[in-house]
Motif scaffolding. Structure first.
Motif, PDB file in Angstrom:
ATOM      1  N   SER A 140       0.834  -1.206   0.000  1.00  0.00           N
ATOM      2  CA  SER A 140       0.000   0.000   0.000  1.00  0.00           C
ATOM      3  C   SER A 140       0.866   1.253   0.000  1.00  0.00           C
ATOM      4  O   SER A 140       0.593   2.217  -0.730  1.00  0.00           O
ATOM      5  N   SER A 141       1.927   1.241   0.811  1.00  0.00           N
ATOM      6  CA  SER A 141       2.819   2.398   0.887  1.00  0.00           C
ATOM      7  C   SER A 141       3.575   2.592  -0.418  1.00  0.00           C
ATOM      8  O   SER A 141       3.749   3.727  -0.892  1.00  0.00           O
ATOM      9  N   ALA A 142       4.018   1.481  -1.023  1.00  0.00           N
ATOM     10  CA  ALA A 142       4.764   1.584  -2.281  1.00  0.00           C
ATOM     11  C   ALA A 142       3.875   2.130  -3.401  1.00  0.00           C
ATOM     12  O   ALA A 142       4.300   3.006  -4.174  1.00  0.00           O
ATOM     13  N   VAL A 143       2.647   1.640  -3.500  1.00  0.00           N
ATOM     14  CA  VAL A 143       1.728   2.146  -4.529  1.00  0.00           C
ATOM     15  C   VAL A 143       1.471   3.636  -4.329  1.00  0.00           C
ATOM     16  O   VAL A 143       1.478   4.422  -5.285  1.00  0.00           O
ATOM     17  N   THR A 144       1.279   4.037  -3.080  1.00  0.00           N
ATOM     18  CA  THR A 144       1.003   5.447  -2.783  1.00  0.00           C
ATOM     19  C   THR A 144       2.175   6.336  -3.186  1.00  0.00           C
ATOM     20  O   THR A 144       1.988   7.388  -3.804  1.00  0.00           O
ATOM     21  N   ASN A 325      21.233   9.914 -17.741  1.00  0.00           N
ATOM     22  CA  ASN A 325      20.227   9.204 -16.947  1.00  0.00           C
ATOM     23  C   ASN A 325      20.854   8.563 -15.710  1.00  0.00           C
ATOM     24  O   ASN A 325      20.308   8.666 -14.596  1.00  0.00           O
ATOM     25  N   VAL A 326      21.979   7.893 -15.890  1.00  0.00           N
ATOM     26  CA  VAL A 326      22.660   7.262 -14.750  1.00  0.00           C
ATOM     27  C   VAL A 326      23.073   8.325 -13.735  1.00  0.00           C
ATOM     28  O   VAL A 326      22.885   8.163 -12.522  1.00  0.00           O
ATOM     29  N   PHE A 327      23.603   9.437 -14.236  1.00  0.00           N
ATOM     30  CA  PHE A 327      24.042  10.524 -13.360  1.00  0.00           C
ATOM     31  C   PHE A 327      22.864  11.123 -12.594  1.00  0.00           C
ATOM     32  O   PHE A 327      22.931  11.330 -11.373  1.00  0.00           O
ATOM     33  N   LEU A 328      21.760  11.396 -13.290  1.00  0.00           N
ATOM     34  CA  LEU A 328      20.602  12.018 -12.636  1.00  0.00           C
ATOM     35  C   LEU A 328      19.933  11.078 -11.644  1.00  0.00           C
ATOM     36  O   LEU A 328      19.447  11.519 -10.595  1.00  0.00           O
ATOM     37  N   LEU A 329      19.896   9.788 -11.956  1.00  0.00           N
ATOM     38  CA  LEU A 329      19.334   8.832 -10.999  1.00  0.00           C
ATOM     39  C   LEU A 329      20.153   8.818  -9.714  1.00  0.00           C
ATOM     40  O   LEU A 329      19.607   8.728  -8.613  1.00  0.00           O
ATOM     41  N   ALA A 371      11.822  12.615 -10.510  1.00  0.00           N
ATOM     42  CA  ALA A 371      10.661  11.978  -9.889  1.00  0.00           C
ATOM     43  C   ALA A 371      11.023  10.599  -9.349  1.00  0.00           C
ATOM     44  O   ALA A 371      10.604  10.217  -8.246  1.00  0.00           O
ATOM     45  N   ILE A 372      11.811   9.840 -10.102  1.00  0.00           N
ATOM     46  CA  ILE A 372      12.251   8.523  -9.631  1.00  0.00           C
ATOM     47  C   ILE A 372      13.139   8.680  -8.399  1.00  0.00           C
ATOM     48  O   ILE A 372      13.042   7.906  -7.435  1.00  0.00           O
ATOM     49  N   GLY A 373      13.998   9.701  -8.409  1.00  0.00           N
ATOM     50  CA  GLY A 373      14.874   9.939  -7.264  1.00  0.00           C
ATOM     51  C   GLY A 373      14.105  10.194  -5.978  1.00  0.00           C
ATOM     52  O   GLY A 373      14.585   9.895  -4.878  1.00  0.00           O
ATOM     53  N   ALA A 374      12.887  10.731  -6.107  1.00  0.00           N
ATOM     54  CA  ALA A 374      12.083  11.051  -4.922  1.00  0.00           C
ATOM     55  C   ALA A 374      11.587   9.811  -4.193  1.00  0.00           C
ATOM     56  O   ALA A 374      11.131   9.914  -3.042  1.00  0.00           O
ATOM     57  N   VAL A 375      11.638   8.631  -4.830  1.00  0.00           N
ATOM     58  CA  VAL A 375      11.219   7.392  -4.157  1.00  0.00           C
ATOM     59  C   VAL A 375      12.393   6.433  -3.965  1.00  0.00           C
ATOM     60  O   VAL A 375      12.194   5.265  -3.640  1.00  0.00           O
ATOM     61  N   THR A 376      13.608   6.942  -4.164  1.00  0.00           N
ATOM     62  CA  THR A 376      14.793   6.095  -4.114  1.00  0.00           C
ATOM     63  C   THR A 376      15.586   6.374  -2.842  1.00  0.00           C
ATOM     64  O   THR A 376      15.833   7.528  -2.514  1.00  0.00           O
ATOM     65  N   PRO A 377      15.985   5.318  -2.101  1.00  0.00           N
ATOM     66  CA  PRO A 377      16.814   5.543  -0.918  1.00  0.00           C
ATOM     67  C   PRO A 377      18.203   6.051  -1.342  1.00  0.00           C
ATOM     68  O   PRO A 377      18.591   5.860  -2.490  1.00  0.00           O
ATOM     69  N   PRO A 378      18.936   6.732  -0.460  1.00  0.00           N
ATOM     70  CA  PRO A 378      18.650   6.861   0.977  1.00  0.00           C
ATOM     71  C   PRO A 378      17.863   8.115   1.367  1.00  0.00           C
ATOM     72  O   PRO A 378      17.472   8.238   2.518  1.00  0.00           O
ATOM     73  N   GLY A 401       8.667  -2.202  -3.311  1.00  0.00           N
ATOM     74  CA  GLY A 401       8.758  -1.279  -4.436  1.00  0.00           C
ATOM     75  C   GLY A 401       9.606  -1.766  -5.595  1.00  0.00           C
ATOM     76  O   GLY A 401       9.652  -1.102  -6.640  1.00  0.00           O
ATOM     77  N   LEU A 402      10.276  -2.925  -5.462  1.00  0.00           N
ATOM     78  CA  LEU A 402      11.169  -3.398  -6.525  1.00  0.00           C
ATOM     79  C   LEU A 402      10.482  -3.499  -7.894  1.00  0.00           C
ATOM     80  O   LEU A 402      11.050  -3.051  -8.905  1.00  0.00           O
ATOM     81  N   PRO A 403       9.267  -4.078  -7.990  1.00  0.00           N
ATOM     82  CA  PRO A 403       8.613  -4.106  -9.311  1.00  0.00           C
ATOM     83  C   PRO A 403       8.331  -2.705  -9.851  1.00  0.00           C
ATOM     84  O   PRO A 403       8.411  -2.476 -11.069  1.00  0.00           O
ATOM     85  N   PHE A 404       8.055  -1.762  -8.970  1.00  0.00           N
ATOM     86  CA  PHE A 404       7.760  -0.400  -9.408  1.00  0.00           C
ATOM     87  C   PHE A 404       9.031   0.329  -9.842  1.00  0.00           C
ATOM     88  O   PHE A 404       8.994   1.146 -10.768  1.00  0.00           O
ATOM     89  N   TYR A 405      10.158   0.032  -9.180  1.00  0.00           N
ATOM     90  CA  TYR A 405      11.438   0.599  -9.641  1.00  0.00           C
ATOM     91  C   TYR A 405      11.733   0.119 -11.065  1.00  0.00           C
ATOM     92  O   TYR A 405      12.146   0.903 -11.934  1.00  0.00           O
ATOM     93  N   ALA A 406      11.537  -1.181 -11.300  1.00  0.00           N
ATOM     94  CA  ALA A 406      11.785  -1.739 -12.630  1.00  0.00           C
ATOM     95  C   ALA A 406      10.862  -1.106 -13.667  1.00  0.00           C
ATOM     96  O   ALA A 406      11.288  -0.771 -14.788  1.00  0.00           O
ATOM     97  N   LEU A 407       9.605  -0.914 -13.302  1.00  0.00           N
ATOM     98  CA  LEU A 407       8.643  -0.288 -14.215  1.00  0.00           C
ATOM     99  C   LEU A 407       9.057   1.147 -14.534  1.00  0.00           C
ATOM    100  O   LEU A 407       9.019   1.567 -15.693  1.00  0.00           O
ATOM    101  N   ALA A 408       9.456   1.901 -13.515  1.00  0.00           N
ATOM    102  CA  ALA A 408       9.852   3.297 -13.728  1.00  0.00           C
ATOM    103  C   ALA A 408      11.066   3.390 -14.643  1.00  0.00           C
ATOM    104  O   ALA A 408      11.131   4.256 -15.533  1.00  0.00           O
ATOM    105  N   LEU A 409      12.028   2.483 -14.462  1.00  0.00           N
ATOM    106  CA  LEU A 409      13.211   2.489 -15.334  1.00  0.00           C
ATOM    107  C   LEU A 409      12.847   2.120 -16.765  1.00  0.00           C
ATOM    108  O   LEU A 409      13.409   2.662 -17.722  1.00  0.00           O
TER     109      LEU A 409
END
Length: 430
Positions: A140-144, A325-329, A371-378, A401-409
């Motif tokens: 639920s938290s990952a989807v949100t 892309n690698v640098f910005l991520l 936007a991807i960086g906003a959900v990426t640790p740390p 969130g692993l499936p969602f990270y893959a989807l975003a990439l």
């Protein structure tokens, strides 16, 4: 001491301050002061001048307007009406509440433009409801959190306004260009939620069959708020108003809705104004500090030197885009998106133009990375916001969130190598 050494000290100081969790504006301003103290050719009083000059921009006036419009929308019951409409639309889909979460973020993107506001709102409204219906807290938290990265892409996003004002691009075109990536991410995320929900047995929400009468009722309740993005984009495209004027129209429109729905009294109006002022101040103080730092980079001709270096050693635009892309991520993992945008756009935008990358496409790629960086640790801000509200453990969030990270990439790769996703609607409209 050479200018290169002084710049090096400033950049190292910036990284150290960020790792020490100094507020973003303090870290940027601190590293800027170091440059001015060590550089004998400039006076330290120039910092104030550059900070003020950085926010003396007509396009930036749109920022407080759209922030205020989004805040008032939350105080007028608009969010609840749109959520009810999304619920009816997704009633037959597996994992119905997860689908509502994604669709609500997409629709709210056209109203608030703030991913943090969207994430906080959905974490309070939807996540407890998802848990009551059997969804796990990490899922639920990952989807949100991940659905909230759609919000800054759908117009009117604050990131598009900032990027356009810095790179001197049409904010209207950036607004329209965000529709394609936003819909791509929304559709693919809903499909992913459906697949995961089927595997885990998360059922559809509500009745198994769509009630057309109820759909019509909910649509009538939601139609006025949903007209706001159409009014904004239509007004800009037809030349009726500028993006800044569209922002003021959005504020007036949101207040009118509050009066019509009888949910915006003087108390709510005062709270909304106070919240708008605080949010705007937090954004613009970062903008002003980062503008001073950007002036240093421009003075030392860092963009030109980097462009010459990159064009010498990189073979083509797609190799350049992969490296960027690698640098910005990586950057997005540590630095807040708006701050990174203001510091890096003056560096990377000229390089993208030199490699023949369409400026509108590059703007969307840049904002998507942030936007991807906003959900990426740390240090992902969306991740911390959602987990702070839902009390989800960080490690559980990352695993879910692993499936969602893959989807975003995957979506990022499509935006990078298939320009139609970013430029198709812009070329059609303009």
């Amino acid at each position: 001491m050479s200018s290169g050494t002084i710049i090096g000290f400033s950049c190292i100081a910036l990284l150290i301050l960020l790792f020490l969790k100094v507020p973003v504006y303090g870290a940027i301003l601190g590293s800027t002061i170091i440059y001015f103290v060590l550089q004998p050719d400039v006076t330290i009083y120039l910092i104030i001048q550059r900070m003020i000059a950085g926010i003396e921009s007509i396009p930036l006036l749109a920022v407080p307007f759209f922030i205020a419009a989004g805040v008032f929308m939350n105080y007028t019951g608009v969010t609840k009406r749109i959520m009810d409409f999304c619920t009816v639309l997704t009633c037959k889909l597996p994992g119905g509440l997860a689908q509502v979460n994604v669709l609500l973020s997409t629709m709210m993107g056209g109203l608030s433009g703030s991913s943090l506001a969207d994430a906080a709102m959905e974490a309070k409204m939807l996540e407890p409801e998802m848990e009551r219906h059997g969804y796990s807290k990490p899922f639920s938290s990952a989807v949100t959190a991940f659905s909230s990265i759609i919000t800054p892409l759908i117009p009117p996003g604050i990131a598009a306004i900032l990027y356009g004002s810095i790179a001197n691009l049409s904010i209207g075109k950036l607004f329209i260009a965000g529709i394609g990536p936003g819909l791509l991410l929304c559709t693919s995320m809903m499909l992913l939620c459906g697949i995961i929900s089927k595997k885990r047995g998360y059922q559809a929400y509500g009745q198994a069959r769509m009630d057309r009468k109820e759909l019509g009722t909910k649509f009538r309740h939601a139609i006025l708020p949903l007209c706001l993005p159409v009014i904004i984009i239509g007004g800009i495209r037809l030349g009726i108003c500028t993006p800044t004027e569209a922002g003021s129209i959005a504020v007036v429109y949101s207040i009118i809705l509050g009066v019509l729905y009888r949910e915006l009294g003087w108390g709510e109006l005062k709270k909304g104004l106070r919240e708008s002022v605080l949010t705007t101040a937090s954004v613009l103080i970062i903008v002003s500090a980062a503008s001073a730092f950007s002036w240093i980079l421009t003075r030392e001709q860092i963009p030109q030197k980097l462009t010459a270096l990159m064009t010498t050693y990189i073979g083509g635009k797609y190799a350049f885009l992969v490296i960027v892309n690698v640098f910005l991520l990586f950057v997005g993992m540590f630095i807040e998106g708006n701050a990174a945008l203001i510091v890096l756009v003056p560096l990377l935008h000229p390089m993208a133009v030199a490699f023949g990358v369409d400026p509108i496409q590059f703007a969307l790629i840049f904002n998507f990375n942030m936007a991807i960086g906003a959900v990426t640790p740390p240090m992902g801000t969306l991740m911390f916001t959602v987990c702070g509200i839902t009390k989800c453990k960080m490690k559980d969030f990352i695993v879910a969130g692993l499936p969602f990270y893959a989807l975003a990439l995957g979506c990022l790769a499509l935006l990078t190598f298939v320009p139609v996703f970013t430029l198709g609607i812009v070329n059609l409209v303009f």
